[in-house]
Design a protein around this motif. Structure first.
Motif, PDB file in Angstrom:
ATOM      1  N   LEU A  32      12.062 -40.786  14.644  1.00 34.83           N
ATOM      2  CA  LEU A  32      10.737 -40.282  14.302  1.00 34.83           C
ATOM      3  C   LEU A  32      10.765 -39.427  13.040  1.00 34.83           C
ATOM      4  CD1 LEU A  32       9.436 -39.282  17.852  1.00 34.83           C
ATOM      5  CD2 LEU A  32       8.460 -41.059  16.394  1.00 34.83           C
ATOM      6  N   VAL A  38       4.650 -45.003  12.416  1.00 34.52           N
ATOM      7  CA  VAL A  38       5.057 -45.280  13.789  1.00 34.52           C
ATOM      8  C   VAL A  38       3.968 -46.100  14.471  1.00 34.52           C
ATOM      9  CG1 VAL A  38       5.675 -44.287  16.022  1.00 34.52           C
ATOM     10  CG2 VAL A  38       6.399 -43.159  13.913  1.00 34.52           C
ATOM     11  N   VAL A  40       2.895 -48.046  18.022  1.00 32.22           N
ATOM     12  CA  VAL A  40       3.163 -48.147  19.448  1.00 32.22           C
ATOM     13  C   VAL A  40       2.383 -49.328  20.014  1.00 32.22           C
ATOM     14  CG1 VAL A  40       1.316 -46.525  20.086  1.00 32.22           C
ATOM     15  CG2 VAL A  40       3.221 -46.936  21.663  1.00 32.22           C
ATOM     16  N   VAL A  48       3.935 -42.782  25.785  1.00 25.75           N
ATOM     17  CA  VAL A  48       4.080 -42.068  24.518  1.00 25.75           C
ATOM     18  C   VAL A  48       3.299 -40.758  24.543  1.00 25.75           C
ATOM     19  CG1 VAL A  48       3.380 -42.169  22.097  1.00 25.75           C
ATOM     20  CG2 VAL A  48       4.639 -44.080  23.103  1.00 25.75           C
ATOM     21  N   VAL A  55       1.894 -40.847  17.003  1.00 23.80           N
ATOM     22  CA  VAL A  55       2.044 -42.148  16.362  1.00 23.80           C
ATOM     23  C   VAL A  55       0.920 -42.343  15.350  1.00 23.80           C
ATOM     24  CG1 VAL A  55       3.156 -43.091  18.417  1.00 23.80           C
ATOM     25  CG2 VAL A  55       0.692 -43.410  18.093  1.00 23.80           C
ATOM     26  N   ASP A  56       1.052 -43.394  14.539  1.00 25.28           N
ATOM     27  CA  ASP A  56       0.047 -43.688  13.517  1.00 25.28           C
ATOM     28  C   ASP A  56      -0.832 -44.870  13.867  1.00 25.28           C
ATOM     29  OD1 ASP A  56       1.019 -41.787  11.393  1.00 25.28           O
ATOM     30  OD2 ASP A  56       2.822 -42.985  11.649  1.00 25.28           O
ATOM     31  N   GLN A  75      -4.571 -38.617  19.724  1.00 24.13           N
ATOM     32  CA  GLN A  75      -3.616 -39.026  18.699  1.00 24.13           C
ATOM     33  C   GLN A  75      -4.213 -38.961  17.282  1.00 24.13           C
ATOM     34  OE1 GLN A  75      -0.234 -40.493  18.786  1.00 24.13           O
ATOM     35  NE2 GLN A  75      -0.183 -39.377  20.702  1.00 24.13           N
TER      36      GLN A  75
END
Length: 223
Positions: A32, A38, A40, A48, A55-56, A75
């Motif tokens: 990371l 990132v 997912v 996660v 994450v992106d 997120q």
């Protein structure tokens, strides 16, 4: 686990988090820290979120009754990529997405363990991307990549190296392995190069002329 946004160089490997067995926090944290993007898979998003990973991109067919609005809030900022194509696995669709984005390389975690069919599919399907993106699949015990026709890398003595053919691979020649191969053929299900090892500290050379060959750098860990 905190945000990964420390390095922002698109030449660094992206990271895909699949939905197999989780790796250690230490390995995941290292990946990371250096990943500029990132991704997912939707089947893993709740795992996660529970681990506090930022994450992106959330990618998948979204057939898991996800609350997209809630996940987006948790997120933020988050790109939502809907990929309904049922002819490909979600991992393949994530690789396609990164190729379209122009990423030269990607690390993949949580792609092994749990269901055997998913593990086998994830490891064997990466060969079709050999000329499009460099892929490394990692877990706490192994590092897996597709070999080019000629491969050279420095290893310490006794490193466990397995050569696994996808189908039949011919013209395999190795140097500095305990059990050398000289213009030989490996065939999945009949003869593989499992559990070889590096003879002495130094360069290991592996060449092959035809077929798709996986290299697995393996670690034996105590129970």
């Amino acid at each position: 686990m905190s945000s990964h946004h420390i390095i922002r160089d698109d030449q660094e490997p992206a990271l895909i988090i699949a939905n197999g067995e989780a790796c250690s926090d230490e390995l995941l944290g290292q990946l990371l820290e250096w990943s500029p993007l990132v991704v997912v898979l939707d089947s893993a998003i709740h795992r996660v979120v529970d681990r506090g990973i930022k994450v992106d991109v959330l990618l998948g067919d979204f057939d898991h009754n996800l609350n997209i609005a809630e996940i987006s809030d948790l997120q933020y900022p988050l790109d939502i990529v809907h990929t309904p194509d049922q002819e490909k696995t979600d991992l393949e669709k994530a690789l396609d997405y990164l190729i379209q984005r122009g990423f030269p390389a990607v690390n993949v975690v949580w792609a092994t363990g749990r269901r055997a069919d998913h593990t086998i599919t994830n490891l064997t399907n990466i060969v079709r991307y050999r000329d499009k993106i460099k892929i490394v699949v990692l877990d706490d015990y192994s590092k897996v990549l597709v070999l080019p026709r000629k491969f050279e890398k420095w290893y310490p003595a006794n490193t466990i190296i397995s050569l696994i053919p996808i189908g039949e691979v011919s013209g395999i020649t190795t140097k500095n392995l305990e059990y050398p191969l000289s213009n030989e053929t490996l065939t999945l299900g009949y003869r593989t190069g499992s559990s070889n090892s590096v003879s002495t500290d130094g360069i290991v050379s592996i060449t092959h002329s035809h077929g798709d060959l996986l290299l697995m750098e393996c670690i034996d860990q105590p129970n």
